[in-house]
Design an enzyme around this catalytic site. Structure first.
Site, PDB file in Angstrom:
ATOM      1  N   ASP A  63       0.842  -1.193   0.000  1.00  0.00           N
ATOM      2  CA  ASP A  63       0.000   0.000   0.000  1.00  0.00           C
ATOM      3  C   ASP A  63       0.882   1.250   0.000  1.00  0.00           C
ATOM      4  O   ASP A  63       1.920   1.254  -0.661  1.00  0.00           O
ATOM      5  CB  ASP A  63      -0.936  -0.034   1.214  1.00  0.00           C
ATOM      6  N   HIS A  93      -3.597   6.025   3.631  1.00  0.00           N
ATOM      7  CA  HIS A  93      -4.371   4.822   3.292  1.00  0.00           C
ATOM      8  C   HIS A  93      -3.795   3.579   3.958  1.00  0.00           C
ATOM      9  O   HIS A  93      -4.506   2.813   4.623  1.00  0.00           O
ATOM     10  CB  HIS A  93      -4.393   4.659   1.772  1.00  0.00           C
ATOM     11  N   ASN A 179     -14.587   0.584  -5.538  1.00  0.00           N
ATOM     12  CA  ASN A 179     -15.710   1.385  -5.034  1.00  0.00           C
ATOM     13  C   ASN A 179     -16.445   2.088  -6.185  1.00  0.00           C
ATOM     14  O   ASN A 179     -16.731   3.275  -6.108  1.00  0.00           O
ATOM     15  CB  ASN A 179     -15.199   2.445  -4.048  1.00  0.00           C
ATOM     16  N   SER A 244     -11.406  -1.313   0.367  1.00  0.00           N
ATOM     17  CA  SER A 244     -10.042  -1.547   0.846  1.00  0.00           C
ATOM     18  C   SER A 244     -10.058  -1.979   2.306  1.00  0.00           C
ATOM     19  O   SER A 244      -9.329  -2.887   2.718  1.00  0.00           O
ATOM     20  CB  SER A 244      -9.193  -0.286   0.697  1.00  0.00           C
TER      21      SER A 244
END
Length: 296
Positions: A63, A93, A179, A244
């Site tokens: 990530d 994130h 999403n 996520s």
């Protein structure tokens, strides 16, 4: 007189105890209001009653890195963007997801061993070549789970080859489906679209399908993903939503599963079948039930 004092002391003790119980109840209720997914999955029961916390399970999180303000069990980390060992997060994130995975306060698998790979920049952008490099490094570290909480609409032979290699090493690969359901002509993103990757979508805070979850036949499971409490770069609490986060929940649950079950028995197809057999059903979707999965 001694009896009166004794009774008075006892009454004071009972009052103090009652106030303590009330305080603890309010604190617990406040915690669960902010961590509804934690409550829905009965994570505290798995931790305290059954002692499942992800011990000796190695998870690679690919990530944006992790903030140094977050106190989690990071064993090792790298930065494939500049070929360094500086995996400090400059977006947030990765930090939020690492909290969901491994923080002592609200992590699903607080005793898991995290291997952090900084492969996305401060705009959540990354190259396939760096993702492939991240997977290869994770394989070299002999991790048990690789979490890729991101996606692309572009298929890649190199990405598929790297994932196939990971699965051949008995590594469970988890990814979010995206999403994009509110957009026209949306489709599940890669790597979640590959059949040997566990593809995860989101539940809203009512325990129903989150409206942003990208739908498609490759969607395997739903887990909490709306208004999920974890950490920001500064270490403060932050509510966030998205598939996520749901994929991080999945990786955490799988860490508990691997802690209880020997890795030598791992077979991806059998694992997927067992997960689905032990899940709750809702409108054709599989909702992971960790207690049903682990305490049977």
């Amino acid at each position: 007189m001694r009896l009166i004092k004794l009774v008075s002391s006892l009454m004071c003790g009972l009052i103090i105890f009652s106030l303590y119980v009330m305080y603890e109840k309010k604190s617990t209720e406040a915690f669960y209001q902010k961590n509804w997914g934690y409550q829905l999955l009965q994570i505290e029961t798995l931790h305290q009653k059954y002692g499942l916390t992800g011990k000796k399970v190695k998870i690679a999180l690919i990530d944006t890195g992790v903030s140094p303000s977050l106190h989690i069990n990071v064993v090792k980390g790298i930065n494939v963007l500049d070929d360094s060992t500086n995996f400090q997060d400059d977006h947030g994130h990765g930090t939020h997801l690492a909290g969901v995975l491994g923080s002592k306060q609200l992590g699903i698998a607080p005793d898991s061993e995290l291997y952090i790979v900084k492969a996305l920049d401060d705009n959540l952008q990354g190259d396939i070549s760096n993702i492939v490099k991240s997977i290869e490094w994770s394989i070299s570290q002999k991790v048990d789970i690789i979490l890729m909480p991101f996606g692309t609409f572009n298929d890649s032979a190199d990405l598929k080859k790297a994932i196939d290699l990971a699965v051949s090493h008995k590594i469970i690969v988890v990814s979010s489906v995206g999403n994009y359901e509110l957009q026209e002509n949306s489709d599940i993103t890669y790597p979640a679209k590959y059949d040997n990757v566990i593809a995860v979508g989101a539940l809203n805070n009512e325990g129903e399908l989150w409206k942003g979850t990208t739908l498609g036949e490759e969607l395997d499971f739903l887990l909490p993903g709306q208004y999920i409490n974890s950490y920001s770069l500064s270490g403060d609490f932050l509510l966030s939503s998205g598939t996520s986060i749901s994929s991080a929940y999945m990786a955490g649950v799988l860490a508990l599963y691997l802690e209880k079950n020997k890795k030598e028995e791992f077979d991806f197809d059998k694992l997927l079948e067992e997960l689905k057999n032990q899940s709750k059903q809702m409108e054709g979707f599989h909702i992971v039930d960790p207690v049903q999965l682990l305490i049977k």
